[in-house]
Structure formats: C-alpha cells, structure tokens
Scaffold this motif. Structure first.
Motif, mmCIF file in Angstrom:
data_model
loop_
_atom_site.group_PDB
_atom_site.id
_atom_site.type_symbol
_atom_site.label_atom_id
_atom_site.label_comp_id
_atom_site.label_asym_id
_atom_site.label_seq_id
_atom_site.Cartn_x
_atom_site.Cartn_y
_atom_site.Cartn_z
ATOM 1 N N GLU A 147 0.849 -1.198 0.000
ATOM 2 C CA GLU A 147 0.000 0.000 0.000
ATOM 3 C C GLU A 147 0.883 1.246 0.000
ATOM 4 O O GLU A 147 2.093 1.151 0.247
ATOM 5 N N PRO A 148 0.308 2.421 -0.264
ATOM 6 C CA PRO A 148 1.123 3.633 -0.315
ATOM 7 C C PRO A 148 1.976 3.863 0.934
ATOM 8 O O PRO A 148 3.096 4.342 0.859
ATOM 9 N N ILE A 157 -0.909 -2.172 6.987
ATOM 10 C CA ILE A 157 -1.842 -1.912 5.886
ATOM 11 C C ILE A 157 -3.123 -1.280 6.427
ATOM 12 O O ILE A 157 -3.535 -1.545 7.550
ATOM 13 N N LYS A 158 -3.739 -0.432 5.598
ATOM 14 C CA LYS A 158 -4.939 0.306 6.006
ATOM 15 C C LYS A 158 -6.218 -0.221 5.358
ATOM 16 O O LYS A 158 -7.329 0.084 5.824
ATOM 17 N N THR A 159 -6.107 -0.975 4.287
ATOM 18 C CA THR A 159 -7.301 -1.489 3.607
ATOM 19 C C THR A 159 -8.144 -2.308 4.580
ATOM 20 O O THR A 159 -7.622 -3.170 5.298
ATOM 21 N N GLY A 172 -9.985 0.775 0.435
ATOM 22 C CA GLY A 172 -8.552 1.034 0.580
ATOM 23 C C GLY A 172 -7.871 1.103 -0.773
ATOM 24 O O GLY A 172 -8.526 1.122 -1.822
ATOM 25 N N GLN A 173 -6.551 1.158 -0.729
ATOM 26 C CA GLN A 173 -5.783 1.258 -1.974
ATOM 27 C C GLN A 173 -4.508 0.427 -1.889
ATOM 28 O O GLN A 173 -3.827 0.414 -0.869
ATOM 29 N N ILE A 229 -7.680 0.199 -6.541
ATOM 30 C CA ILE A 229 -8.519 0.999 -5.640
ATOM 31 C C ILE A 229 -9.786 0.222 -5.304
ATOM 32 O O ILE A 229 -10.435 -0.360 -6.185
ATOM 33 N N LEU A 230 -10.122 0.228 -4.028
ATOM 34 C CA LEU A 230 -11.316 -0.475 -3.540
ATOM 35 C C LEU A 230 -12.242 0.539 -2.872
ATOM 36 O O LEU A 230 -11.888 1.165 -1.877
ATOM 37 N N GLU A 231 -13.411 0.707 -3.455
ATOM 38 C CA GLU A 231 -14.401 1.643 -2.925
ATOM 39 C C GLU A 231 -15.715 0.896 -2.718
ATOM 40 O O GLU A 231 -16.440 0.624 -3.673
ATOM 41 N N ASN A 232 -15.960 0.531 -1.455
ATOM 42 C CA ASN A 232 -17.139 -0.280 -1.134
ATOM 43 C C ASN A 232 -17.229 -1.510 -2.048
ATOM 44 O O ASN A 232 -18.277 -1.825 -2.612
ATOM 45 N N CYS A 233 -16.097 -2.164 -2.182
ATOM 46 C CA CYS A 233 -15.999 -3.339 -3.054
ATOM 47 C C CYS A 233 -16.596 -4.550 -2.339
ATOM 48 O O CYS A 233 -16.098 -4.975 -1.290
#
Length: 561
Positions: A147-148, A157-159, A172-173, A229-233
């Motif tokens: 992750e970044p 990790i933050k995801t 997360g990303q 990129i994960l947005e409400n995946c």
C-alpha cells in the motif's frame, strides 16, 4: 524434512545438498525445452517485450502455457502437472535465458504469488474453480499486498474488510501491484479487525474495484504495474482465503516460496548476461590482445562465475528443502529462502555491473544487453521484501528460534573453544567448519547481550546475516563439488571462499566491540583473530584466477552446469 538451519548445526561432511547433478533425465529435458523456448520465443522479441505490449506479452504467455509451464506446480487433480519445486526452479532459470525480465516478472507473479495462495490455502471449491484456469493461463493473477504507506511492514496496511451478511465490503488502496493492469484475479489482503489481516480472492469486474494508470518505472517497463482501488468493493464471503486472521501467515509464507524462485530467475539471468560479456571480452582487442586476458578483466570474469556457481548451488539446495512443504511449514525454511533472494539478486546486480564495465562505452548503450539488464534487475533487490528486510528475516528468525530452543545455538557455542582440535580433510572443509562455529559463537554472544533487542541492532544484525549468507552459499558450493568432483567446481568454490575470507576479515572486527563487554574485548579479539588467521587461503590467488578463467575461455561460456 531437513532440520532447522542444518547448514549451521551439522558438520559439513554430515550435510546433504541437492544440486543440478541430481536432476533426472526428465528434468534435464524440461530445462532444455524451456531454455530453447526462451531463446527462440523471448530473446528475439526482448526489446518489444521490454515496453508495454499486452498483445505480444499474452501471445508469448500463451505459448508458454501450451508447453504446460504455468501449471507445473498445480496438482494433477486440478489439471496441473504436479511437478517438484526443483522443476519449478528449473523453469524459472530456463525462462530467464530469454534475457527479458519484464515477461519473467509477469509470468512468475502469476504462477507464484498469484496462484500458490489458492493452492496452499484455498478451499476445495476455490481450487476447483480457479486452479485449472490459472494453470492454463485462461486468467491472469495478481498479488495485492503493498500500500502507499505499507511496504515492508505488512501489519500497517490500512485497507479494511467489513463483514456484511454474505459479503465483505472492502475499502482502501494497493500500490505497485504487478500484473494489475492485465489481471483477471487479485489475491488481496485487508484488515478484518484492528489486529487481524485476512486474504481474499477478488475477480476483475467486481463492483467497487478499479485499477489505476500504469506506473512510469525505471526498468521492467514491459510488465504491468498499477495501483488497485477499492471503494465499497463487495466480495462474496466464499472468496475469503482460509479463514479470518490468516492473512499474515499467507502473505509471509507465500513470499518465502516467491523469494527462492526469484533466486532461481536471477541466477539464470546472471548466466545469460555473463555469457554476453564473456563473448565481448574474448573478441574485443586492445593493445593487440583480447581484453579478456588482462588481469582486471580476468578477476571480474572469475568473480562473476564463482558467484553464479554458488547461486546455482543454493537455489537447488533450497528447492529440495521446500519439497512437500506447504502452509505454515513454509516458514521453516524462511532463512534459506531469504538467502536465495538476497544472494541471487545481488549476484545478478554484480554481473550486470561488471558486464557494463567490461563492455566500456558499449555497455552504457541500450543497444547492448547489459544496460537493459542493469536497469531491469535493480527492482530485484526491492520487491519480494527489500534485501534489508530479508537480512532482518535471517537474524530475527535465528534469534527467535534460539530463544524458543528450536535450534541448539547455546549448546553448539560451547564447542567453540575446541574447534582448533578438530581434524580436517581439506583446507575448504577446515574453512567452512571454523567459519560455521565462529558464526554460531558470535550469534550466541550477541543474543546473550541483547536478547530480544537484537532485532533493533540493525548494523550488527546485517553483518551477522551476511556471514550466514556466505556460509550457506559457500557450503552449498563445496558440497556440490564433493558430489561432482569436477576441477572447475573446486576452483569456483575456492575463489568464492576467498570472497568469504574478505567478508570475515573485514566485518568480524566490527562485530567484536558490539557484542563483548570492554573487559572481554582483548581476550576475545586474540582468540577470534587467531581463528580468522587460520582461515587464510593457502592458494596463489592470481594463479587460481588465471587457471579458472583459462578454462572459461576455452569453453567460451559459463560451463559449470
């Protein structure tokens, strides 16, 4: 199953090391087949494949798949070939003969870290659903961990993945994900609680998953590297790998396999780059003589060949250790896997650098192979865990296993005083036995002084790890010579032991004041320096270099296989 760190705790004569001399006829045929494929299908197209060209990349991958190369490790019940780890390493080495790291990165990310998590940790349903398609390259896989703000420190990790009835919702990303732009499947890691990391299988096209632009990279420009990129995946709960909280185990153990395979690929790449530079050195004349015959060039040629020989020896020794090992047990050989990764990547870096120097101005031109290898191989010391992190793995695992009494470090350290009384059959055996006992003694004293805090002593830890790397590499080379009895193998081992001697002579004096109290230093220095002096090579180094390079020049290629 081999004992933990047996290369440190068994006498050389008691150690066993699988090597390419043990290849079956089938393995020899596979190596020839894969090498020919790489030379015929990859090498002529390496420049086109070294920039983004999805159509050509997939065309070559399809041909590799038709040969069964992507299904080598997949069991037969999932439409695979069920071949050994050594054979998987043979394939990695053979494909590197194409001298195109971009396509190798794409292929190995798919067959290794992109497939093995499902093979080792997937449910029966997941294996049946995905493994046949992965093995036939109907779908391409990717491994999304970085992750970044989280690279080497996986735990940061933050995801997030939050359970919602029959789904997990991920946000997360991910950053620098190999194959991301082309992948149909992602092995992706996310936190399911503040402490727990879990792994998921996510298909491309899943709502809420998107892929960023291709990264502008220094090398391996023909491979796809993007953010994810994960947005409400929304991921179905049946796509959870293993169980919640198993993500860290999966991530680290799969990386262990990836690291040893990277060692195989970089070792193979070293041979190709070496042969290119050697051919040039034998043809290029200055002052009326091929530059290969000038001593500084002889030294570079001999050093590269001896390092490649040692890299080859550790790769196949380690491959055999991993045979029939899976799941949590993969951790058992984490030290050897990290050594393969470090030593293989740094050997290829050394060979590429020396090759450029041998070619001079031509080496700096991208029309010639070494320049491309130099740029592409720089990443090898960064991904699959930086080499600094892998050195930490080495000394941290030895520390942990010693404190847990999984390895007999304390008992063996007591024998240090008696090492001079042992009888040896050769200088090489004497060297490796004394160095082995010296490393054990230094590690034990470091643990006595620092305990768990040794993990924070980076300078000391890295030096101790480097000594362990040289011990494993040189003992593997020597054991291979004992098996083959080939003169050139002995010369390669002796030259490498010269390098090991330089490492011991320069670094052990730095270690002594770091692990001994002030009142102990004078006594310990005398004892240890006497031992180091006893390691002093007994051969004429210049004559050794000349004899070895004369044999190389006669064969006109790397000929130690």
């Amino acid at each position: 199953m081999e004992e933990l760190l047996s290369f440190l705790f068994k006498r050389i004569k008691e150690q066993k090391a699988y090597s390419r001399e043990d290849f079956t006829e089938e393995q020899k045929e596979i190596f020839e087949m894969v090498s020919n494929f790489a030379k015929e299908e990859i090498f002529p197209k390496r420049k086109e494949l070294s920039r983004i060209n999805k159509e050509l990349t997939f065309e070559v991958l399809k041909k590799a798949s038709d040969l069964g190369l992507a299904k080598a490790e997949i069991p037969e019940e999932y439409d695979g070939l069920g071949l050994s780890k050594a054979t998987a390493a043979i394939i990695a080495e053979g494909l590197s003969k194409g001298s195109c790291e971009s396509i190798c990165v794409t292929f190995f990310a798919h067959t290794g870290i992109g497939t093995l998590p499902i093979l080792y940790y997937g449910t029966e349903e997941q294996k049946k659903k995905y493994l046949p398609k992965l093995g036939n390259l109907e779908i391409l896989s990717s491994y999304a961990l970085t992750e970044p703000q989280a690279g080497s420190d996986v735990s940061s990790i933050k995801t997030e993945a939050k359970k919602d009835e029959n789904f997990y919702v991920l946000n997360g990303q991910k950053q620098f994900i190999t194959n991301a732009g082309w992948a149909d499947l992602f092995i992706l890691f996310a936190k399911t609680s503040k402490k727990d990391i879990s792994a998921f299988i996510i298909e491309r096209g899943t709502e809420g998953l998107s892929v960023g632009q291709e990264e502008e990279k220094m090398g391996i420009k023909g491979s796809s590297t993007c953010s994810v990129i994960l947005e409400n995946c929304k991921v179905p709960k049946e796509n959870l790998l293993s169980e919640e909280g198993k993500g860290m185990e999966i991530a680290l153990n799969i990386l262990n396999v990836g690291r040893f395979k990277l060692g195989a690929a970089t070792m193979g790449g070293s041979k190709s780059c070496f042969d290119f530079a050697l051919e040039y050195a034998l043809q290029r004349k200055q002052f009326g003589l091929p530059i290969a015959f000038f001593e500084p060039i002889r030294f570079k040629i001999a050093q590269c060949a001896s390092f490649i020989f040692s890299a080859d020896s550790i790769v196949y020794r380690t491959a055999d250790l991993f045979e029939n090992v899976k799941g949590k047990d993969l951790e058992k050989y984490a030290v050897e896997a990290s050594i393969c990764k470090i030593f293989g990547s740094e050997t290829l870096g050394k060979v590429a650098d020396h090759s450029i120097q041998i070619l001079g101005g031509y080496g700096f031109s991208e029309e010639y192979l070494p320049a491309q290898v130099y740029k592409d191989t720089r990443i090898d010391r960064i991904y699959e865990g930086t080499n600094e992190i892998n050195r930490l793995v080495i000394y941290a695992y030895i520390l942990r296993d010693s404190l847990l009494e999984k390895i007999p470090l304390r008992n063996f350290a007591k024998n240090f005083e008696r090492i001079e009384n042992l009888k040896f059959e050769s200088w090489e055996e004497k060297f490796l036995e004394i160095s082995r006992n010296l490393i054990i003694y230094l590690f034990e004293r470091a643990i006595v002084k620092y305990g768990q805090d040794l993990r924070q002593e980076g300078i000391l830890g890295e030096i101790l790890s480097d000594l362990v790397i040289y011990q494993y590499s040189s003992s593997s080379a020597y054991l291979r010579y004992l098996k083959s009895k080939r003169k050139e193998h002995l010369l390669a081992t002796q030259i490498f032991l010269f390098e090991f001697f330089k490492e011991v002579s320069s670094k052990v004096p730095i270690v002594i004041p770091l692990i001994f109290e002030e009142y102990e230093i004078e006594k310990e220095e005398k004892k240890i320096f006497n031992l180091i002096y006893s390691l002093k090579p007994i051969y004429n180094y210049s004559k050794l270099i000349k004899n070895f390079t004369d044999m190389i020049y006669h064969n006109k290629k790397y000929f130690l296989d």
